[in-house]
Scaffold this motif. Structure first.
Motif, PDB file in Angstrom:
ATOM      1  N   MET A   1       0.828  -1.186   0.000  1.00 36.06           N
ATOM      2  CA  MET A   1       0.000   0.000   0.000  1.00 36.06           C
ATOM      3  C   MET A   1       0.874   1.253   0.000  1.00 36.06           C
ATOM      4  O   MET A   1       1.994   1.239   0.486  1.00 36.06           O
ATOM      5  N   PHE A   2       0.305   2.326  -0.510  1.00 36.80           N
ATOM      6  CA  PHE A   2       0.961   3.620  -0.597  1.00 36.80           C
ATOM      7  C   PHE A   2      -0.008   4.644  -0.026  1.00 36.80           C
ATOM      8  O   PHE A   2      -1.137   4.775  -0.507  1.00 36.80           O
ATOM      9  N   ALA A   3       0.402   5.333   1.033  1.00 37.01           N
ATOM     10  CA  ALA A   3      -0.470   6.298   1.707  1.00 37.01           C
ATOM     11  C   ALA A   3      -0.114   7.723   1.321  1.00 37.01           C
ATOM     12  O   ALA A   3       1.061   8.056   1.138  1.00 37.01           O
ATOM     13  N   VAL A   4      -1.154   8.531   1.215  1.00 40.03           N
ATOM     14  CA  VAL A   4      -0.996   9.953   0.918  1.00 40.03           C
ATOM     15  C   VAL A   4      -1.818  10.719   1.937  1.00 40.03           C
ATOM     16  O   VAL A   4      -2.989  10.401   2.158  1.00 40.03           O
ATOM     17  N   VAL A   5      -1.204  11.709   2.567  1.00 40.40           N
ATOM     18  CA  VAL A   5      -1.935  12.608   3.452  1.00 40.40           C
ATOM     19  C   VAL A   5      -1.762  14.027   2.922  1.00 40.40           C
ATOM     20  O   VAL A   5      -0.679  14.414   2.495  1.00 40.40           O
ATOM     21  N   VAL A   6      -2.857  14.735   2.907  1.00 38.11           N
ATOM     22  CA  VAL A   6      -2.857  16.099   2.379  1.00 38.11           C
ATOM     23  C   VAL A   6      -3.542  16.993   3.397  1.00 38.11           C
ATOM     24  O   VAL A   6      -4.592  16.644   3.932  1.00 38.11           O
ATOM     25  N   GLU A   7      -2.947  18.137   3.660  1.00 33.97           N
ATOM     26  CA  GLU A   7      -3.570  19.132   4.517  1.00 33.97           C
ATOM     27  C   GLU A   7      -3.780  20.403   3.705  1.00 33.97           C
ATOM     28  O   GLU A   7      -2.829  20.972   3.172  1.00 33.97           O
ATOM     29  N   PHE A   8      -5.036  20.792   3.586  1.00 35.10           N
ATOM     30  CA  PHE A   8      -5.412  22.024   2.908  1.00 35.10           C
ATOM     31  C   PHE A   8      -5.774  23.082   3.939  1.00 35.10           C
ATOM     32  O   PHE A   8      -6.440  22.778   4.934  1.00 35.10           O
ATOM     33  N   GLN A   9      -5.382  24.301   3.688  1.00 32.94           N
ATOM     34  CA  GLN A   9      -5.932  25.473   4.361  1.00 32.94           C
ATOM     35  C   GLN A   9      -6.725  26.203   3.278  1.00 32.94           C
ATOM     36  O   GLN A   9      -6.174  26.557   2.234  1.00 32.94           O
ATOM     37  N   ILE A  10      -8.014  26.368   3.527  1.00 36.31           N
ATOM     38  CA  ILE A  10      -8.909  26.951   2.546  1.00 36.31           C
ATOM     39  C   ILE A  10      -9.216  28.394   2.936  1.00 36.31           C
ATOM     40  O   ILE A  10      -9.415  28.692   4.127  1.00 36.31           O
ATOM     41  N   ASN A  11      -9.277  29.275   1.942  1.00 40.63           N
ATOM     42  CA  ASN A  11      -9.686  30.643   2.215  1.00 40.63           C
ATOM     43  C   ASN A  11     -11.080  30.590   2.847  1.00 40.63           C
ATOM     44  O   ASN A  11     -11.962  29.892   2.336  1.00 40.63           O
ATOM     45  N   PRO A  12     -11.293  31.273   3.973  1.00 37.50           N
ATOM     46  CA  PRO A  12     -12.566  31.155   4.700  1.00 37.50           C
ATOM     47  C   PRO A  12     -13.804  31.373   3.841  1.00 37.50           C
ATOM     48  O   PRO A  12     -14.800  30.663   3.989  1.00 37.50           O
ATOM     49  N   GLU A  13     -13.739  32.305   2.930  1.00 39.85           N
ATOM     50  CA  GLU A  13     -14.904  32.601   2.095  1.00 39.85           C
ATOM     51  C   GLU A  13     -15.200  31.512   1.063  1.00 39.85           C
ATOM     52  O   GLU A  13     -16.253  31.514   0.432  1.00 39.85           O
ATOM     53  N   ASN A  14     -14.295  30.548   0.907  1.00 41.81           N
ATOM     54  CA  ASN A  14     -14.457  29.494  -0.093  1.00 41.81           C
ATOM     55  C   ASN A  14     -14.796  28.122   0.478  1.00 41.81           C
ATOM     56  O   ASN A  14     -15.030  27.180  -0.276  1.00 41.81           O
ATOM     57  N   MET A  15     -14.835  27.985   1.795  1.00 46.40           N
ATOM     58  CA  MET A  15     -15.009  26.662   2.397  1.00 46.40           C
ATOM     59  C   MET A  15     -16.315  25.992   1.963  1.00 46.40           C
ATOM     60  O   MET A  15     -16.321  24.804   1.633  1.00 46.40           O
ATOM     61  N   ALA A  16     -17.404  26.723   1.942  1.00 42.03           N
ATOM     62  CA  ALA A  16     -18.705  26.132   1.574  1.00 42.03           C
ATOM     63  C   ALA A  16     -18.701  25.633   0.134  1.00 42.03           C
ATOM     64  O   ALA A  16     -19.362  24.639  -0.186  1.00 42.03           O
ATOM     65  N   GLU A  17     -17.956  26.267  -0.726  1.00 35.38           N
ATOM     66  CA  GLU A  17     -17.862  25.841  -2.124  1.00 35.38           C
ATOM     67  C   GLU A  17     -16.836  24.715  -2.299  1.00 35.38           C
ATOM     68  O   GLU A  17     -17.017  23.809  -3.115  1.00 35.38           O
ATOM     69  N   PHE A  18     -15.760  24.767  -1.538  1.00 26.65           N
ATOM     70  CA  PHE A  18     -14.679  23.791  -1.667  1.00 26.65           C
ATOM     71  C   PHE A  18     -15.102  22.384  -1.260  1.00 26.65           C
ATOM     72  O   PHE A  18     -14.820  21.406  -1.951  1.00 26.65           O
ATOM     73  N   LEU A  19     -15.762  22.259  -0.121  1.00 21.31           N
ATOM     74  CA  LEU A  19     -16.032  20.943   0.458  1.00 21.31           C
ATOM     75  C   LEU A  19     -16.843  20.025  -0.464  1.00 21.31           C
ATOM     76  O   LEU A  19     -16.461  18.864  -0.635  1.00 21.31           O
ATOM     77  N   PRO A  20     -17.921  20.459  -1.095  1.00 20.94           N
ATOM     78  CA  PRO A  20     -18.633  19.551  -2.007  1.00 20.94           C
ATOM     79  C   PRO A  20     -17.765  19.104  -3.194  1.00 20.94           C
ATOM     80  O   PRO A  20     -17.858  17.956  -3.628  1.00 20.94           O
ATOM     81  N   LEU A  21     -16.913  19.990  -3.690  1.00 20.64           N
ATOM     82  CA  LEU A  21     -16.016  19.611  -4.782  1.00 20.64           C
ATOM     83  C   LEU A  21     -15.007  18.563  -4.313  1.00 20.64           C
ATOM     84  O   LEU A  21     -14.701  17.607  -5.029  1.00 20.64           O
ATOM     85  N   MET A  22     -14.510  18.728  -3.090  1.00 27.19           N
ATOM     86  CA  MET A  22     -13.563  17.766  -2.534  1.00 27.19           C
ATOM     87  C   MET A  22     -14.219  16.412  -2.339  1.00 27.19           C
ATOM     88  O   MET A  22     -13.631  15.375  -2.657  1.00 27.19           O
ATOM     89  N   LEU A  23     -15.440  16.412  -1.811  1.00 27.72           N
ATOM     90  CA  LEU A  23     -16.145  15.151  -1.580  1.00 27.72           C
ATOM     91  C   LEU A  23     -16.444  14.428  -2.894  1.00 27.72           C
ATOM     92  O   LEU A  23     -16.330  13.199  -2.966  1.00 27.72           O
ATOM     93  N   GLN A  24     -16.787  15.172  -3.933  1.00 25.12           N
ATOM     94  CA  GLN A  24     -17.034  14.543  -5.229  1.00 25.12           C
ATOM     95  C   GLN A  24     -15.742  13.946  -5.792  1.00 25.12           C
ATOM     96  O   GLN A  24     -15.740  12.854  -6.356  1.00 25.12           O
ATOM     97  N   ASN A  25     -14.632  14.643  -5.638  1.00 27.53           N
ATOM     98  CA  ASN A  25     -13.346  14.118  -6.082  1.00 27.53           C
ATOM     99  C   ASN A  25     -13.013  12.821  -5.353  1.00 27.53           C
ATOM    100  O   ASN A  25     -12.545  11.848  -5.966  1.00 27.53           O
TER     101      ASN A  25
END
Length: 96
Positions: A1-25
């Motif tokens: 197995m190969f593990a990947v961990v990613v930490e994003f800091q999202i611009n506060p005004e974009n969080m509501a838009e970012f999360l659904p796109l991330m979940l779909q990805n």
């Protein structure tokens, strides 16, 4: 197995838009990529602009293939202006 961990800091005004796109990805990665075994999207109310990903791939080649998938490329383009910072770490051996 190969593990990947990613930490994003999202611009506060974009969080509501970012999360659904991330979940779909994440859903597309698991359903469309044979080498993607797991793709968890994590948040914490105490850190409202942070998104943490934990991904498991069959091997490093499967992760490289992930980064070329149309759904990943579309996601990456869509969120590029929403991301304040992004840190990616990979781990070549995962004990089971």
């Amino acid at each position: 197995m190969f593990a990947v961990v990613v930490e994003f800091q999202i611009n506060p005004e974009n969080m509501a838009e970012f999360l659904p796109l991330m979940l779909q990805n994440a859903r597309s990665s698991v359903s469309e990529e044979e080498g993607c075994q797991q793709f968890d999207v994590c948040t914490d109310p105490d850190r409202p602009t942070e998104v943490f990903l934990y991904e498991l791939y069959s091997d490093a080649e499967a992760f490289a293939a992930h980064q070329k998938m149309p759904h990943y490329l579309t996601f990456n383009d869509a969120v590029s202006d929403m991301v304040a910072s992004k840190q990616v770490k990979t781990y070549g051996k995962v004990a089971q």
